[in-house]
Design a protein around this motif. Sequence first.
Motif, PDB file in Angstrom:
ATOM      1  N   ALA A  32      -9.690   1.178 -17.134  1.00 46.94           N
ATOM      2  CA  ALA A  32     -10.280   0.617 -15.814  1.00 46.94           C
ATOM      3  C   ALA A  32      -9.364  -0.688 -15.479  1.00 46.94           C
ATOM      4  O   ALA A  32      -8.838  -1.167 -16.281  1.00 46.94           O
ATOM      5  CB  ALA A  32     -12.034   0.328 -15.670  1.00 46.94           C
ATOM      6  N   GLY A  33      -9.707  -1.219 -14.404  1.00 41.89           N
ATOM      7  CA  GLY A  33      -8.855  -2.312 -13.956  1.00 41.89           C
ATOM      8  C   GLY A  33      -9.392  -3.734 -14.761  1.00 41.89           C
ATOM      9  O   GLY A  33     -10.589  -3.910 -14.976  1.00 41.89           O
ATOM     10  N   ARG A  63      -0.542  -0.037 -13.393  1.00 46.74           N
ATOM     11  CA  ARG A  63      -0.635  -0.520 -12.044  1.00 46.74           C
ATOM     12  C   ARG A  63      -1.083  -1.975 -12.012  1.00 46.74           C
ATOM     13  O   ARG A  63      -1.931  -2.308 -12.824  1.00 46.74           O
ATOM     14  CB  ARG A  63      -2.022   0.461 -11.249  1.00 46.74           C
ATOM     15  CG  ARG A  63      -1.315   1.806 -11.151  1.00 46.74           C
ATOM     16  CD  ARG A  63      -2.337   2.497 -10.276  1.00 46.74           C
ATOM     17  NE  ARG A  63      -1.868   3.943 -10.223  1.00 46.74           N
ATOM     18  CZ  ARG A  63      -0.834   4.288  -9.323  1.00 46.74           C
ATOM     19  NH1 ARG A  63      -0.299   3.464  -8.632  1.00 46.74           N
ATOM     20  NH2 ARG A  63      -0.434   5.475  -9.420  1.00 46.74           N
ATOM     21  N   TYR A 102      -1.657  -5.257  -9.817  1.00 44.99           N
ATOM     22  CA  TYR A 102      -2.216  -5.969  -8.569  1.00 44.99           C
ATOM     23  C   TYR A 102      -2.100  -7.337  -8.789  1.00 44.99           C
ATOM     24  O   TYR A 102      -2.883  -8.087  -9.552  1.00 44.99           O
ATOM     25  CB  TYR A 102      -3.615  -5.600  -8.378  1.00 44.99           C
ATOM     26  CG  TYR A 102      -3.819  -4.095  -8.231  1.00 44.99           C
ATOM     27  CD1 TYR A 102      -3.547  -3.257  -7.061  1.00 44.99           C
ATOM     28  CD2 TYR A 102      -4.552  -3.315  -9.546  1.00 44.99           C
ATOM     29  CE1 TYR A 102      -3.617  -1.917  -7.209  1.00 44.99           C
ATOM     30  CE2 TYR A 102      -4.536  -1.891  -9.349  1.00 44.99           C
ATOM     31  CZ  TYR A 102      -4.184  -1.106  -8.146  1.00 44.99           C
ATOM     32  OH  TYR A 102      -4.409   0.122  -8.305  1.00 44.99           O
ATOM     33  N   VAL A 121      -2.387  -7.638  -3.254  1.00 44.84           N
ATOM     34  CA  VAL A 121      -3.900  -7.341  -2.802  1.00 44.84           C
ATOM     35  C   VAL A 121      -4.849  -8.514  -2.820  1.00 44.84           C
ATOM     36  O   VAL A 121      -4.282  -9.679  -3.298  1.00 44.84           O
ATOM     37  CB  VAL A 121      -4.803  -6.086  -3.579  1.00 44.84           C
ATOM     38  CG1 VAL A 121      -3.620  -4.888  -3.541  1.00 44.84           C
ATOM     39  CG2 VAL A 121      -4.943  -6.433  -4.997  1.00 44.84           C
ATOM     40  N   LEU A 172      -8.253 -10.072  -4.618  1.00 50.68           N
ATOM     41  CA  LEU A 172      -8.905 -10.121  -5.610  1.00 50.68           C
ATOM     42  C   LEU A 172      -9.916 -11.177  -5.452  1.00 50.68           C
ATOM     43  O   LEU A 172      -9.844 -12.039  -4.635  1.00 50.68           O
ATOM     44  CB  LEU A 172      -8.050 -10.281  -6.868  1.00 50.68           C
ATOM     45  CG  LEU A 172      -7.076  -9.128  -7.246  1.00 50.68           C
ATOM     46  CD1 LEU A 172      -6.357  -9.657  -8.713  1.00 50.68           C
ATOM     47  CD2 LEU A 172      -7.847  -7.937  -7.589  1.00 50.68           C
ATOM     48  N   GLU A 228      -4.583  -8.302 -11.939  1.00 58.04           N
ATOM     49  CA  GLU A 228      -5.484  -6.830 -12.329  1.00 58.04           C
ATOM     50  C   GLU A 228      -4.514  -5.894 -12.757  1.00 58.04           C
ATOM     51  O   GLU A 228      -3.596  -5.689 -11.926  1.00 58.04           O
ATOM     52  CB  GLU A 228      -6.406  -6.589 -11.262  1.00 58.04           C
ATOM     53  CG  GLU A 228      -7.174  -5.454 -11.895  1.00 58.04           C
ATOM     54  CD  GLU A 228      -8.525  -5.164 -11.226  1.00 58.04           C
ATOM     55  OE1 GLU A 228      -8.893  -6.191 -10.296  1.00 58.04           O
ATOM     56  OE2 GLU A 228      -9.341  -4.447 -11.457  1.00 58.04           O
ATOM     57  N   ASP A 231      -4.381  -1.719 -14.362  1.00 53.96           N
ATOM     58  CA  ASP A 231      -5.005  -0.405 -15.087  1.00 53.96           C
ATOM     59  C   ASP A 231      -3.912   0.478 -15.722  1.00 53.96           C
ATOM     60  O   ASP A 231      -2.843   0.236 -15.382  1.00 53.96           O
ATOM     61  CB  ASP A 231      -6.075   0.061 -14.128  1.00 53.96           C
ATOM     62  CG  ASP A 231      -5.355   0.676 -12.889  1.00 53.96           C
ATOM     63  OD1 ASP A 231      -4.188   1.386 -13.036  1.00 53.96           O
ATOM     64  OD2 ASP A 231      -5.793   0.377 -11.705  1.00 53.96           O
TER      65      ASP A 231
END
Lengths: 137, 137, 137
Positions: free
Chosen positions: C35-36, C85, C87, C120, C122, C129, C131
């Motif tokens: 998860a993130g 990924r 962010y 993005v 947050l 972040e 994942d």
Amino acid sequence: MSDKLTKTALTPATHTTPPAKFSHGVRKGNILQVAGQVGFGPAVEGQAPTPVGPGLREQTLQAFANAEAILKEGGASWEDAVMIRVYLTDTGHFAEFNEIYNEYFASLQEAPAARTTVYVGLPAGLLVEVDVLAVLG
Amino acid sequence: MSDKLTKTALTPATHTTPPAKFSHGVRKGNILQVAGQVGFGPAVEGQAPTPVGPGLREQTLQAFANAEAILKEGGASWEDAVMIRVYLTDTGHFAEFNEIYNEYFASLQEAPAARTTVYVGLPAGLLVEVDVLAVLG
Amino acid sequence: MSDKLTKTALTPATHTTPPAKFSHGVRKGNILQVAGQVGFGPAVEGQAPTPVGPGLREQTLQAFANAEAILKEGGASWEDAVMIRVYLTDTGHFAEFNEIYNEYFASLQEAPAARTTVYVGLPAGLLVEVDVLAVLG
């Protein structure tokens, strides 16, 4: 007998060097993941990566071409794609992006990939980024 | 004997036509990917897709229902989900979203999916989008 | 003989309780999804999760450590990661993030994971972040 899966970096000759220690794509077993692709044209030695055009169409088609090169390097094609993540920078681009998308994928034989489209920030000059999850076999 | 995997588009009857050549969901082998789902109500012939409500709760529950319909179409359920990606448009929605999320998933038997939540832009009127990766079997 | 896959929640002891009904990581078959992860330090009973530092470096290294703990809990390591990924919240952080990334992954033996980086929103105070999708075996 070992059934250890092989993990392979997918690095098309046309691609610019990644700006950090990641792969343009990776295949492990029957899973192939294409990293985020943008509209950078083919690598030119000694030059920084540059988007192919200021417009959405040119950048999108180049990003798709870059992704396809990675799929092919891994023995796959768009027919194997199960998910395409689309990052746009402007909600006003959605309709035009879909036109380009439909033209590009018009000749798909298999079920088209699922897709998620969201609007994010990207480095200056870039309008679109895509990544792809494919399942081979 | 061939062990070629079948790739299947998942298209629940209630769903609006995708705005481009992508599938609402795809299953290939034991991998099922649900495309980004928003709070559009069931398709009505001749009408453009419309969010079910102006509020986060209605849109979130509809997006979950839309995702669940795709999972079911592919022979899966929320129990098979390994990742839920959540796209919100407002960091102020996080607490309310989690309340809705916890209620919705209260009766899960298996380990809950992993989750990533980020804040992005979405087309006007949409507050939330979710997609799901499931592994069957 | 049943070959039903087991789905396992991955919950390192050091991790703060997720703010909703999701898992920090899930493994099912040879697929592991983290998860993130953000830059929250080890859980302290009775205290809300807090980022380890105001800076990108501290938060990034902590997010990587958090992700690694989940990979290990599932019997995997960074060598098994196929997609990371990323962010970020500020395009101005890209170069510094890549420096940290390269240092952190300098000793990888296998092909580095693919990566997508987007910008993005947050929650306040968080700069990064990540994942991870891993394929074991």
